[in-house]
Design a protein around this motif. Sequence first.
Motif, PDB file in Angstrom:
ATOM      1  N   LEU A  51       3.617   4.011   3.104  1.00 32.42           N
ATOM      2  CA  LEU A  51       4.182   3.310   4.012  1.00 32.42           C
ATOM      3  C   LEU A  51       5.920   3.988   4.211  1.00 32.42           C
ATOM      4  O   LEU A  51       6.477   4.017   3.184  1.00 32.42           O
ATOM      5  CB  LEU A  51       4.435   1.834   3.663  1.00 32.42           C
ATOM      6  CG  LEU A  51       5.101   0.835   4.668  1.00 32.42           C
ATOM      7  CD1 LEU A  51       4.432   0.897   6.011  1.00 32.42           C
ATOM      8  CD2 LEU A  51       5.277  -0.489   4.166  1.00 32.42           C
ATOM      9  N   PRO A  94       0.891  -1.175   0.017  1.00 36.50           N
ATOM     10  CA  PRO A  94       0.118   0.143  -0.276  1.00 36.50           C
ATOM     11  C   PRO A  94       0.770   1.108  -0.192  1.00 36.50           C
ATOM     12  O   PRO A  94       1.955   1.268   0.337  1.00 36.50           O
ATOM     13  CB  PRO A  94      -0.890  -0.199   1.397  1.00 36.50           C
ATOM     14  CG  PRO A  94      -0.673  -1.538   1.616  1.00 36.50           C
ATOM     15  CD  PRO A  94       0.482  -2.005   1.209  1.00 36.50           C
ATOM     16  N   PHE A 117       5.012  -2.987   7.349  1.00 30.84           N
ATOM     17  CA  PHE A 117       3.548  -2.516   7.016  1.00 30.84           C
ATOM     18  C   PHE A 117       2.721  -3.076   8.171  1.00 30.84           C
ATOM     19  O   PHE A 117       1.976  -2.462   8.925  1.00 30.84           O
ATOM     20  CB  PHE A 117       3.227  -3.421   5.830  1.00 30.84           C
ATOM     21  CG  PHE A 117       1.594  -3.205   5.750  1.00 30.84           C
ATOM     22  CD1 PHE A 117       0.776  -2.099   5.934  1.00 30.84           C
ATOM     23  CD2 PHE A 117       0.965  -4.424   5.232  1.00 30.84           C
ATOM     24  CE1 PHE A 117      -0.469  -2.167   5.723  1.00 30.84           C
ATOM     25  CE2 PHE A 117      -0.353  -4.469   5.087  1.00 30.84           C
ATOM     26  CZ  PHE A 117      -1.255  -3.351   5.333  1.00 30.84           C
ATOM     27  N   THR A 173       2.677  -1.273  11.631  1.00 29.35           N
ATOM     28  CA  THR A 173       1.787  -0.006  11.631  1.00 29.35           C
ATOM     29  C   THR A 173       0.314  -0.625  12.013  1.00 29.35           C
ATOM     30  O   THR A 173      -0.529   0.126  12.468  1.00 29.35           O
ATOM     31  CB  THR A 173       1.537   0.695  10.037  1.00 29.35           C
ATOM     32  OG1 THR A 173       1.070  -0.351   9.299  1.00 29.35           O
ATOM     33  CG2 THR A 173       2.739   1.043   9.490  1.00 29.35           C
TER      34      THR A 173
END
Lengths: 359, 359, 359, 359
Positions: B34, B31, B144, B147
């Motif tokens: 990041l 995505p 990722f 997060t």
Amino acid sequence: MSGNSIGSLFRVTTWGESHGPAIGAVIDGCPAGLTIDPVFIAQQLARRRPGQSDLASPRQELDECAVLSGVFEGVSLGTPISLLINNTNQRPVDYEHLRDVYRPSHADYTYEARYGIRDHRGGGRSSARETAARVAAGAVAQLFLRTLTVQIHAFVSRIGAITLDVPYQDLDMRTAADSVVGCPHPATAQRMADHIAEVKEEADSLGGIIRCVVQGVPAGWGDPVFDRLEADLGKAILSINAVKGVSFGAGFEAARGKGSEYNDTYSMIDGKVISVTNHSGGIQGGISNGTDLIMDVAFKPVSSIPRKQNTIDRQGNPIELAIGGRHDPCVVPRALPIVEAMTALVLADHALRARTARI
Amino acid sequence: MSGNSIGSLFRVTTWGESHGPAIGAVIDGCPAGLTIDPVFIAQQLARRRPGQSDLASPRQELDECAVLSGVFEGVSLGTPISLLINNTNQRPVDYEHLRDVYRPSHADYTYEARYGIRDHRGGGRSSARETAARVAAGAVAQLFLRTLTVQIHAFVSRIGAITLDVPYQDLDMRTAADSVVGCPHPATAQRMADHIAEVKEEADSLGGIIRCVVQGVPAGWGDPVFDRLEADLGKAILSINAVKGVSFGAGFEAARGKGSEYNDTYSMIDGKVISVTNHSGGIQGGISNGTDLIMDVAFKPVSSIPRKQNTIDRQGNPIELAIGGRHDPCVVPRALPIVEAMTALVLADHALRARTARI
Amino acid sequence: MSGNSIGSLFRVTTWGESHGPAIGAVIDGCPAGLTIDPVFIAQQLARRRPGQSDLASPRQELDECAVLSGVFEGVSLGTPISLLINNTNQRPVDYEHLRDVYRPSHADYTYEARYGIRDHRGGGRSSARETAARVAAGAVAQLFLRTLTVQIHAFVSRIGAITLDVPYQDLDMRTAADSVVGCPHPATAQRMADHIAEVKEEADSLGGIIRCVVQGVPAGWGDPVFDRLEADLGKAILSINAVKGVSFGAGFEAARGKGSEYNDTYSMIDGKVISVTNHSGGIQGGISNGTDLIMDVAFKPVSSIPRKQNTIDRQGNPIELAIGGRHDPCVVPRALPIVEAMTALVLADHALRARTARI
Amino acid sequence: MSGNSIGSLFRVTTWGESHGPAIGAVIDGCPAGLTIDPVFIAQQLARRRPGQSDLASPRQELDECAVLSGVFEGVSLGTPISLLINNTNQRPVDYEHLRDVYRPSHADYTYEARYGIRDHRGGGRSSARETAARVAAGAVAQLFLRTLTVQIHAFVSRIGAITLDVPYQDLDMRTAADSVVGCPHPATAQRMADHIAEVKEEADSLGGIIRCVVQGVPAGWGDPVFDRLEADLGKAILSINAVKGVSFGAGFEAARGKGSEYNDTYSMIDGKVISVTNHSGGIQGGISNGTDLIMDVAFKPVSSIPRKQNTIDRQGNPIELAIGGRHDPCVVPRALPIVEAMTALVLADHALRARTARI
């Protein structure tokens, strides 16, 4: 990408909830020209069916499988084969009291966490009922593999505390089907059956291990790097309800030993490369080497047990639950055709994939 | 469909032969937004690198990872992230004598059976060198997942005959990195190290078991039916070189016990559904239930051992082979970042998949 | 699933931004045993390169393509082929003034709407620069197709107001390469060149049509229902920058006519089934019938024009923009190798897919 | 990979032959929580059904669609939705004389070339009957899109020689459904109807063009590079029987013009970025820009015509064939719900894909 399909070239999608009108499978990629034998499909379904012995659940599922497409005058067309099995024995009312309950070790809570909604009747989509569709589709894959002389033999090698300790080379694996517990060694089979009977008395359940041996796979099947034969077989097997482990060849035992003990050396006999030993279970670098594939599958005990268990409902209220209904104390014997089906689906796929490896 | 990609939404393709100019990975589906920390990627690669202790291979691979695309001013663009690691330490001439030889338990023969051709230099594509690309890509997946507060801890729980028998809850799993053998229990780690040293003397090798615990996965990840979390994790793990088995939660142990012992019951604490026990390893019906994921991975002993072994060449001539060169007597500690990487790739994929489960 | 891959068995993933360090492609599924001719790859890249005539952009891209994996001693291994082209002519500073601007008919705004971030330098990932990676990968596909006697011919059949009205059967399509505008009919080519020169004077741009004819495709390629040859070719073609339409055989013309005029009847010559006419462009029911595939591709005029246009920046401020830099007034001739590449990628994929249609 | 599935996250597989027991579709990936309105599914099927006017085929297909799974108490579960439509009007005997014949412009020969076998009854899998399954699945996609305020309007803009020349902005596109030919401009509709009647008299058939306009698609849908919105929509549309061309926005017209005429400039109104003109059909760089999507679809005339045509049988014998039975002289009006369905399937997929573009 939503998890209900498996395979890339021989690709199967299953659908259906346990207590909906029907379940089924669509096979896309079955090569044209295959004779589809409905009797074999019916036989495999019969092996999976509950109610086959007093050790198993008394639920009666007839599981007649209709072939709705893809077969013309008995032969596959190359177009999708649609298989449908009606759910003839639905008793949704049996499940009304479970509408808000999260059964222990079942998928009730997790489906709700994912989807915000669930079909509470018999577990809906998470029910092992779904595996009937896999068995039907796997039977078609097995018919295809037979044209390639591949033979898949699954048998029960452990039930709870009872282990079969005879090497498969000394057994006639085909006799597993003669045994009520799916074990091709009669004395061990009897001890397993007694063990299940005992635990049934205790209102408890048992797990076990299935060994699956595949003979006749040529050298060269399996796609490095991520789609190794172990990886694809392992995934297929780990997608079966209640399976919590899978291993190949020496498996976890190899983790205890030394390279000099577990290496497989090569020889040549009659111009054919032979793996002298088979600790690696017929696969090296993810690709078959022409010897037997050997796979072990661990099943946890059935979650549905008649004795009382504590859990909660959706609102968090404590519930004391004794799961009635039609449940086996040990599903491992009935899982044999499922293990065979999943193995067949992966191998049929890789049989086709191998056709594209060279110009 | 040719086996070099994994994942559906967070999708990684690796490429490269052991002694070609470079290896690499392309991540499609990371995505946008990041922050890509190159230091973390380098750290993970350093953990995998040989030559870190005198227990391991003296081969020096610097493994600097270039990020060639998909990152702009330090942040992911949503476009493919191309990672490249040069093979700086190629010595193709070292392998000339293996051009026609089928090394025991290696993929030499099987690659040739599949493709009719192979790069004999260090195993080519079948070399564990390829896993460096996975580690780099897995590091991005881990960034990722951080997060989302997901944390992955892999540690060595067995080397050959030596087992760690302290539950992970009583260990600080992060200290695995401080140990030369990757075991977070210093006394056991010492015994493992001694065991490896001993076997190295014998010109032999050892396998072992890695336990991987994932904390912080929310309830609701995992796609029934075929893409269950166990299935996708299992596949990813079984795609690692030398892995011959994988299990979840109680794993093969559960096959010995009873339902009443292995069922996980639910409770509610502070409005949150809790699995009181965790025999199922955090997954039910293929979907995470919010407790720790627990996975065990069995590695066979390294195939490349310095002692003499019998095998054949392409023509079937018997060969007596002592594999020299730079090989570890036990690769299990170096496999920790690989196990973490593969776990991260699967979870990053399922984190994205979970976003589409509801309208 | 994130849009940067195409093909199922012959699968290509491209990566790279216009002004990042490099762009590239990974081919997964190229069959083993194919001789990879780097000169052919270079030739195809040269055809796409800007700066070939004074009609085209003066930007100099050398576009040397490195083959980093998958090829051993000149022959494909069956493993991923990694292709890398450095961006040698980066001038990021040229684009600083566009950091916040949404250029008319460019993807600046849409990328930002999707990802919340964009690489503003030359359009980043949306730049036609990306197609160089396709051309390199497509050249490998063409090498594969040549072993199957498939030949792909693309030529320019329209530039703005100028149309080629000679049937391809009356042309030597190979001479398209001799023409600066890619049209194999010298008189028409001259008129097209004059038209481009004229419009360049006006600080404007032109679109056009490419016709692509494929000869030598055997009957039986193409997968019903959704992966028809038209569908897969159409998708591949519509993924090229600036393409706004695609048609097959009689295409939009057929919409005006009657069945009796457009039906293709069969005949048999020398034991071979022949389609007497070819209104359907060589495809029926999505499957090739053995006659020439005929495809027309519509390109809109280049969006980047030097004359002043009105637009806005990210904050909505009106901007008057004259796009300087190195842009062609008409990219259609340079798109010929791209159309050929995309066509080749689809056909290579279907060549492999056709191998699995029968038992 | 065998061509009977479309979509990645909202994924549909269709199955069934024209004169087998049933046809159907499985939707995998429909998000949970969607109210499934069976009346809307029935309405869309009714629009596709033959026999609606004396212009169309008198074949009566009731096309009742059963929902066999994936819906519980009226709401989608997130599990596969299985749709089944029985073939109630089978007359296999009608087709016996076609068992060996290759009908002109039909897929008889090409299916046989691919599979070595075909179901000759009504074209089997290649029959447009298959599109009923698409319409049913597309209706579910439309229900999902409605929750996102996306509206799809398809109407007939050409039948043979008769063209609608009023811009869609000046029409009430919803009135297309009131017209027997699917054209929302009554005067033009009448001329189209007369044209069809005329050609029916001549025992001939007509093609035409459908325009599809989608309103309410937010900016940011579409996946560069290969899965651009044009590419995925184009593929879906080109997979419809008899479609030979597709274009977006100005389409083939743009190939004639100049950049200054066809560029779309941006403005900001009430804080929202607006494309002032819409030559590009709502898509830039493959991603939607928030304006209307505009797509044109060219259908060739129906291949089955009652007048005599020459062809051959499997052995190459010349055959003079007049196709009787139940065939429309113009299928374009009935294709409206099919175009809408395919458009909806692609957009539903991209609606879900857009959810994963950012962290």
